[in-house]
Design a protein around this motif. Structure first.
Motif, mmCIF file in Angstrom:
data_model
loop_
_atom_site.group_PDB
_atom_site.id
_atom_site.type_symbol
_atom_site.label_atom_id
_atom_site.label_comp_id
_atom_site.label_asym_id
_atom_site.label_seq_id
_atom_site.Cartn_x
_atom_site.Cartn_y
_atom_site.Cartn_z
ATOM 1 N N VAL A 4 -20.069 5.793 13.465
ATOM 2 C CA VAL A 4 -20.072 6.603 12.240
ATOM 3 C C VAL A 4 -18.724 6.412 11.552
ATOM 4 N N LEU A 5 -18.770 5.909 10.322
ATOM 5 C CA LEU A 5 -17.536 5.691 9.555
ATOM 6 C C LEU A 5 -17.278 6.943 8.717
ATOM 7 N N ALA A 6 -16.099 7.550 8.906
ATOM 8 C CA ALA A 6 -15.767 8.802 8.181
ATOM 9 C C ALA A 6 -14.296 8.735 7.795
ATOM 10 N N SER A 7 -13.954 7.662 7.079
ATOM 11 C CA SER A 7 -12.536 7.349 6.857
ATOM 12 C C SER A 7 -11.942 8.055 5.639
ATOM 13 N N GLY A 8 -12.751 8.807 4.890
ATOM 14 C CA GLY A 8 -12.198 9.696 3.862
ATOM 15 C C GLY A 8 -11.697 9.023 2.608
ATOM 16 N N SER A 9 -10.734 9.660 1.980
ATOM 17 C CA SER A 9 -10.255 9.184 0.665
ATOM 18 C C SER A 9 -8.750 9.359 0.563
ATOM 19 N N GLN A 10 -8.192 8.781 -0.496
ATOM 20 C CA GLN A 10 -6.744 8.848 -0.767
ATOM 21 C C GLN A 10 -6.540 9.138 -2.247
ATOM 22 N N PRO A 11 -5.364 9.644 -2.611
ATOM 23 C CA PRO A 11 -5.123 9.904 -4.037
ATOM 24 C C PRO A 11 -5.176 8.609 -4.846
ATOM 25 N N MET A 12 -5.742 8.715 -6.020
ATOM 26 C CA MET A 12 -5.822 7.562 -6.935
ATOM 27 C C MET A 12 -4.439 7.415 -7.594
ATOM 28 N N PRO A 13 -3.845 6.227 -7.510
ATOM 29 C CA PRO A 13 -2.553 6.055 -8.194
ATOM 30 C C PRO A 13 -2.763 5.804 -9.688
ATOM 31 N N LEU A 14 -1.726 6.038 -10.470
ATOM 32 C CA LEU A 14 -1.787 5.767 -11.914
ATOM 33 C C LEU A 14 -0.690 4.745 -12.220
ATOM 34 N N LYS A 15 -1.126 3.600 -12.745
ATOM 35 C CA LYS A 15 -0.165 2.494 -12.993
ATOM 36 C C LYS A 15 0.995 2.937 -13.866
ATOM 37 N N THR A 16 0.683 3.775 -14.857
ATOM 38 C CA THR A 16 1.738 4.166 -15.810
ATOM 39 C C THR A 16 2.653 5.263 -15.260
ATOM 40 N N ALA A 17 2.306 5.820 -14.100
ATOM 41 C CA ALA A 17 3.158 6.861 -13.488
ATOM 42 C C ALA A 17 3.136 6.681 -11.973
ATOM 43 N N PRO A 18 3.745 5.590 -11.476
ATOM 44 C CA PRO A 18 3.633 5.298 -10.037
ATOM 45 C C PRO A 18 4.334 6.337 -9.168
ATOM 46 N N PHE A 19 3.717 6.668 -8.028
ATOM 47 C CA PHE A 19 4.319 7.630 -7.088
ATOM 48 C C PHE A 19 5.661 7.093 -6.602
ATOM 49 N N ASP A 20 6.679 7.980 -6.550
ATOM 50 C CA ASP A 20 7.934 7.577 -5.894
ATOM 51 C C ASP A 20 8.231 8.478 -4.694
ATOM 52 N N GLY A 21 7.314 9.434 -4.430
ATOM 53 C CA GLY A 21 7.464 10.290 -3.251
ATOM 54 C C GLY A 21 8.511 11.387 -3.414
ATOM 55 N N LYS A 22 9.270 11.348 -4.505
ATOM 56 C CA LYS A 22 10.325 12.360 -4.702
ATOM 57 C C LYS A 22 10.038 13.194 -5.940
ATOM 58 N N SER A 23 10.066 12.506 -7.097
ATOM 59 C CA SER A 23 9.862 13.224 -8.362
ATOM 60 C C SER A 23 8.438 13.062 -8.864
ATOM 61 N N ILE A 24 7.849 11.905 -8.576
ATOM 62 C CA ILE A 24 6.461 11.674 -9.005
ATOM 63 C C ILE A 24 5.622 11.639 -7.733
ATOM 64 N N VAL A 25 4.832 12.691 -7.541
ATOM 65 C CA VAL A 25 4.188 12.864 -6.235
ATOM 66 C C VAL A 25 2.677 13.039 -6.360
ATOM 67 N N ASP A 26 2.008 12.913 -5.225
ATOM 68 C CA ASP A 26 0.572 13.201 -5.193
ATOM 69 C C ASP A 26 0.367 14.664 -4.761
ATOM 70 N N SER A 27 -0.887 15.041 -4.498
ATOM 71 C CA SER A 27 -1.166 16.451 -4.198
ATOM 72 C C SER A 27 -0.465 16.902 -2.911
ATOM 73 N N TRP A 28 -0.347 16.008 -1.930
ATOM 74 C CA TRP A 28 0.322 16.391 -0.681
ATOM 75 C C TRP A 28 1.785 16.731 -0.978
ATOM 76 N N GLY A 29 2.409 15.880 -1.798
ATOM 77 C CA GLY A 29 3.804 16.143 -2.187
ATOM 78 C C GLY A 29 3.941 17.493 -2.884
ATOM 79 N N ALA A 30 2.952 17.811 -3.725
ATOM 80 C CA ALA A 30 3.032 19.065 -4.494
ATOM 81 C C ALA A 30 2.770 20.291 -3.625
ATOM 82 N N LEU A 31 2.204 20.070 -2.432
ATOM 83 C CA LEU A 31 2.010 21.185 -1.491
ATOM 84 C C LEU A 31 3.271 21.437 -0.681
#
Ligand code: FAD
Ligand code: NAD
Length: 476
Positions: free
Chosen positions: A148-175
């Motif tokens: 059974v494959l249940a590998s889930g999903s990941q945040p969609m990146p945006l080319k014009t606003a790439p994640f840097d893990g510090k100031s530009i973050v995904d939902s995990w960063g914002a939590l």
């Protein structure tokens, strides 16, 4: 010799771990492989939902809503307090404790059910073979009658606003922010943008939400969406529709965001943190060997039929990595159903009655079709609505915003959709889901006794209103 199982589940999120537990309950020898690692190096089961999604976001929503109520509502009840403020470190510690308890609980559930927990990477090679690479780098060959494959999903990146893990973050960063940003930018006014935007707004951030589409909450019933937008604006969420981000760059004084607005004019914005939450994409990196035979569709989802069968015999896929809404409860039902099918038992997932909930204040929840969808189907329909302003319980709770809206077929009275915006909407929708699961009519709901005074009377009255027989408000 490879270790042999009846079932191997790859992915231990809310789709995978219930599949493993049910398979073990069905007396099948089962292993569940999960590779999740936290920034502190700990490995945990529970996937996105428990580690970085549903649970931590609801913990922060609760804390921030309590702060808001203490600041804005207590005085109305006659409760006198001194200045009330938030200790962000304590709030985050509480959240982390809840997450730790919940993720640790899965290991206990596995132990009780007899599931072998394997922490590391799983790769389906084909012919019932799975390669397992533990976090220490050791590799084992496993085999299973069913995978059974249940590998889930990941945040969609945006080319014009790439994640840097510090100031530009995904939902995990914002939590995980350890302080309230003075200015917070959010790209995407979807479920995550509204929930996390609400958290940080209530804690004092100035929040600007940039949404590419011209319509707000396009997936929801538009009457509900309009009502929600009105409340969010009042709360200070600055939601800008039709905004297309053309660039974002971290600089000394914050993140500079450039976007074109709804009339095409160039605009700029400076924020301290930027959250990009424009949707999620299936996570299938290094999941499938060259000879697996499992196919992906053009958007990267694992192709499955109605029953979650991939085209390869005895290989199944469930949850966010396959079609359908990316919701924990949808994945859970698919996982459990697949484990029953493997055991030769009957199972069915009713995709027409999957509830959606947005945990803002007011809360938003729905099941079934929106009015726009019913109208487009051409089936004659009737509507019953009930405003929480007319609910004694909602008034007592100081939560009389919003309404219940029920849509039913004119021909046979079948309930087609229920939409709630207001207090505890996510709990209230369960009754509508059950009603629709049993193909209830509005008359069935009308004849069901609801305790007084409860919020659930709102659904009762909305059902009565569909036939202009409401008691607690004028019928129109
Ligand atoms: P996931 O939870 O992503 O789990 C997949 C797991 O598989 C992960 O642990 C991953 O590490 C592991 N994995 C992947 N590939 C491999 C591999 N090759 N080998 C080993 N392990 C692997 N949904 C709701 O219903 N209600 C909510 O309130 C809600 N809130 C959310 C809030 C946020 C901020 C976010 C981001 C999401 C939220 N969601 C919510 C969505 C929900 O989290 C997902 O729908 C759900 O987690 C999907 O479950 P899943 O098991 O399919 O995938
Ligand atoms: P979403 O699909 O809910 O919202 C994304 C929003 O971003 C949409 O409104 C979309 O129009 C907008 N968008 C897309 N590209 C954009 C761009 N370039 N610029 C500006 N806006 C853009 O996705 P999400 O909020 O990232 O959430 C991801 C998934 O997680 C969803 O499928 C959701 O169901 C799930 N989730 C569920 C809950 C819940 O059940 N309460 C909570 C959080 C997340």
């Amino acid at each position: 010799m490879s270790e042999a199982y009846d079932v191997i589940v790859i992915g231990g999120g809310p789709a995978g771990y219930p599949a493993a537990i049910r398979a073990a309950q069905n007396k099948l020898k089962t292993a569940c492989i999960d590779e999740w690692k936290n920034p502190d190096g700990s490995a945990t089961f529970g996937g996105t939902c428990l580690n970085a999604g549903c649970i931590p976001s609801k913990a922060l929503l609760e804390s921030s809503e309590l702060l808001h109520r203490a600041q804005a509502e207590f005085a109305t009840h006659g409760i006198q307090t001194g200045p009330v403020s938030m200790d962000v470190a304590a709030m985050q510690k509480r959240k982390a404790g809840i997450v730790k308890g919940m993720t640790g609980g899965i290991l206990q559930l596995f132990k009780a059910a007899g599931v072998t927990a394997l922490q590391g990477h799983g790769k389906f090679l084909g012919d019932g073979k799975v390669e397992f690479t533990a976090h220490d780098g050791s590799v084992k060959q496993l085999s299973a009658k069913h995978v059974v494959l249940a590998s889930g999903s990941q945040p969609m990146p945006l080319k014009t606003a790439p994640f840097d893990g510090k100031s530009i973050v995904d939902s995990w960063g914002a939590l995980e922010f350890d302080a309230v940003p003075k200015r917070l930018g959010v790209i995407g006014a979807g479920v995550i943008g509204l929930e996390l935007g609400s958290v940080w707004r209530r804690l004092g951030a100035e929040v600007v939400v940039l949404e590419a589409l011209p319509d707000f909450l396009a997936i929801a019933d538009q009457q509900l969406a309009k009502e929600a937008l009105k409340h969010f604006k009042k709360q200070g969420l600055d939601i800008r529709l039709g905004a297309k981000v053309t660039g974002a760059k971290a600089a000394k004084n914050g993140v500079q965001v450039e976007y074109s607005d709804s009339v095409g004019a160039t605009q700029s914005l400076t924020v301290d943190k930027l959250v990009v939450c424009i949707g999620r994409r299936p996570h299938t990196q290094n999941l499938l060997g060259e000879r697996s035979g499992v196919e992906l569709d053009e958007r990267g989802f694992i192709k499955v039929d109605h029953d979650c069968r991939t085209g390869v015999p005895n290989v199944w896929a469930v949850g966010d990595c396959v079609r359908g809404p990316m919701l924990a409860h949808k994945g859970k039902e698919e996982g459990v159903a697949v484990a029953d099918r493997i055991a030769g038992l009957y199972a069915e997932v009713n995709y027409r009655t999957i509830p959606s909930v947005i945990y803002t204040a007011p809360e938003i929840a729905w099941v079934g079709q929106t009015e726009e969808q019913v109208k487009a189907s051409g089936r004659p329909y009737k509507i019953g609505s009930f405003p929480f302003l007319a609910s004694g319980r909602a008034r007592a709770m100081e939560a009389s915003q919003g309404f219940v809206k029920l849509i039913a077929a004119k021909d046979d009275d079948e309930i087609l959709g229920v939409h709630v915006i207001g207090p505890m909407a996510g709990e209230l929708i369960a009754e509508a889901v059950l009603a629709m699961e049993y193909s209830a009519s509005t008359e069935d709901l009308q004849r069901t006794i609801h305790a007084h005074p409860t919020l659930s009377e709102g659904l009762h009255e909305a059902a009565l209103a569909a036939d202009k027989r409401a008691i607690d408000m004028p019928n129109r």
